[in-house]
Design a protein around this motif. Sequence first.
Motif, mmCIF file in Angstrom:
data_model
loop_
_atom_site.group_PDB
_atom_site.id
_atom_site.type_symbol
_atom_site.label_atom_id
_atom_site.label_comp_id
_atom_site.label_asym_id
_atom_site.label_seq_id
_atom_site.Cartn_x
_atom_site.Cartn_y
_atom_site.Cartn_z
ATOM 1 N N THR A 149 0.860 -1.186 0.000
ATOM 2 C CA THR A 149 0.000 0.000 0.000
ATOM 3 C C THR A 149 0.892 1.231 0.000
ATOM 4 O O THR A 149 1.825 1.332 0.799
ATOM 5 C CB THR A 149 -0.921 0.043 1.224
ATOM 6 N N VAL B 31 0.750 5.333 0.426
ATOM 7 C CA VAL B 31 -0.102 6.393 0.957
ATOM 8 C C VAL B 31 0.469 7.749 0.559
ATOM 9 O O VAL B 31 1.672 7.996 0.724
ATOM 10 C CB VAL B 31 -0.213 6.309 2.493
ATOM 11 N N TYR B 32 -0.394 8.622 0.043
ATOM 12 C CA TYR B 32 -0.003 9.959 -0.375
ATOM 13 C C TYR B 32 -0.770 11.012 0.412
ATOM 14 O O TYR B 32 -1.984 10.891 0.619
ATOM 15 C CB TYR B 32 -0.279 10.165 -1.871
ATOM 16 N N SER B 33 -0.060 12.050 0.851
ATOM 17 C CA SER B 33 -0.675 13.222 1.465
ATOM 18 C C SER B 33 -0.698 14.340 0.432
ATOM 19 O O SER B 33 0.259 14.505 -0.340
ATOM 20 C CB SER B 33 0.115 13.680 2.691
ATOM 21 N N THR C 18 3.891 9.355 1.507
ATOM 22 C CA THR C 18 3.990 9.371 2.961
ATOM 23 C C THR C 18 4.511 8.054 3.511
ATOM 24 O O THR C 18 5.262 8.017 4.477
ATOM 25 C CB THR C 18 2.601 9.672 3.558
ATOM 26 N N CYS C 19 4.089 6.961 2.886
ATOM 27 C CA CYS C 19 4.414 5.635 3.430
ATOM 28 C C CYS C 19 4.259 4.587 2.339
ATOM 29 O O CYS C 19 3.318 4.655 1.538
ATOM 30 C CB CYS C 19 3.471 5.342 4.604
ATOM 31 N N VAL D 37 -5.943 12.785 1.627
ATOM 32 C CA VAL D 37 -5.035 11.641 1.655
ATOM 33 C C VAL D 37 -5.588 10.573 0.723
ATOM 34 O O VAL D 37 -6.803 10.385 0.621
ATOM 35 C CB VAL D 37 -4.871 11.091 3.093
ATOM 36 N N PHE E 21 -4.690 6.458 -0.917
ATOM 37 C CA PHE E 21 -3.842 5.271 -0.855
ATOM 38 C C PHE E 21 -4.073 4.409 -2.087
ATOM 39 O O PHE E 21 -5.167 4.362 -2.640
ATOM 40 C CB PHE E 21 -4.086 4.473 0.430
ATOM 41 N N GLN F 89 -3.356 0.474 -3.617
ATOM 42 C CA GLN F 89 -2.999 -0.901 -3.287
ATOM 43 C C GLN F 89 -2.559 -1.629 -4.550
ATOM 44 O O GLN F 89 -3.132 -1.428 -5.624
ATOM 45 C CB GLN F 89 -4.194 -1.611 -2.653
ATOM 46 N N ASN G 253 -7.057 4.890 5.142
ATOM 47 C CA ASN G 253 -7.132 3.441 4.980
ATOM 48 C C ASN G 253 -7.137 2.761 6.346
ATOM 49 O O ASN G 253 -6.717 3.344 7.350
ATOM 50 C CB ASN G 253 -5.979 2.921 4.119
ATOM 51 N N ASP H 57 -2.003 4.158 8.970
ATOM 52 C CA ASP H 57 -0.582 4.471 8.807
ATOM 53 C C ASP H 57 -0.215 5.843 9.366
ATOM 54 O O ASP H 57 0.965 6.115 9.603
ATOM 55 C CB ASP H 57 -0.194 4.424 7.323
ATOM 56 N N TYR H 58 -1.224 6.696 9.543
ATOM 57 C CA TYR H 58 -0.944 8.027 10.099
ATOM 58 C C TYR H 58 -0.223 7.915 11.446
ATOM 59 O O TYR H 58 0.584 8.780 11.816
ATOM 60 C CB TYR H 58 -2.241 8.827 10.271
#
Length: 424
Positions: free
Chosen positions: A199, A201-203, A212-213, A264, A266, A268, A286, A290-291
């Motif tokens: 996954t 993750v975008y901010s 982001t992750c 935010v 995400f 997959q 999600n 993850d935050y």
Amino acid sequence: MYEDLIGKKLLIIGSEKVDASIVTAAKSLGIYTIAVDGNKKSASTFAKNEADESWDIDYRLTDEICEKCRQAEVDGVIAGYSEYRVAAACEIANKLGKPFYATQKQIELTRNKRTFKDECIKYGINVPHDYCFNHAPFDEEIESMRFPLIVKPTDYGGRKGITVCFKKEELKNAVEYALSLSKSKTIIVEEYIIGKEFTAVYSLSNGEMALTCLNEKYINESQERMTGLCDLTIAPSKSVDLFVKSVDKKIKDFLRGIGAENGVAFFQGIEKDGEFYIFEMGYRLNGGNDYFLVEQEHGISYMKMLISYALTGKMGDDIKKNNPFFNSYHANYLIYAHEGTVKDIEYPKPGEIAGIDESTPNMVSGCKIKEDGSTGQKAFSFKITSNSLDQIKQTITQINRSVKFTDSQGNNMLFEPFDVNKIS
């Protein structure tokens, strides 16, 4: 940084355990919280129990909720983990003239698997090959299909309605199952790529975007109907360098192309032989939360930023703080339970086992579980931080020895314990 939020009123759509994390974050910022949905307040309405106020109104009754919001002088509306609740929150915010980070058109595009896939192709993002959309496959189509395949509704989330088929004889039941849960009675049948799930993750803030992750996912393989439930995520992924070089720009172009500027998102997907294939996204929080780990690493919380946007129309922090390259390993360990009525629950708390940052039971005694292969079967989640993968393995092993989740007859309801030897 968030001082201007103190005393404001935030409406949270939903009462599930994951929604309670929004309540907790908002209250930590001095915000008055109200949780709403059609589930009457009980031991299992976690968000309502933690909120300052709760309303027993079906979230689809948007006009009724809007009138209640006007009376209560609500300042903003948010929803986190359900595409349908996010769409409802967007509608309510629009009717009230309050900020919302996404539009209904964007939400629909990202939750409809056909339109999302077409948009990915436009920006050069790899997607799994599909054999048919919008209908049950015909006999001649089945003959041309190469297994394994994954069958899913085009318009449902939470892993509901999904089946992985390894042989032709499994396809009929899988199609019927997906159709039974699709509101539009449409499905997708596509290749099931065997590889490493992830996954990303975008901010987003005022048109700027940051990865982001990027985590790795370990998928549960013990179910009778394999649906892709995730047992464990670990961040950062070993493939983060390759992802940034080969996919990151394409995803940012995709987000700009659909007009996404805040919030935010995400994505997959599956990595196979150095290639990344995207099969789904959400323009929302999600379920992996993850935050939590991003805030630990970099001191920036996209949960708080989403709350800020709902109340002020500004994300409230500098996304340049984000960095997908972490100093520690962060794991989210999930444990699932089989069908039945829960009686006794025991689990280790932070401090009782080294490495546990947070331990969360997703149910209380008396909850009923349905064997549908969805995230509704989640019994526990544990957030773990460590400097080594070996220590994460040790922590998970100790957790497996400590948890208890039984029915009224004392029968263990939990899935087989996760095999830590899969971690590499």
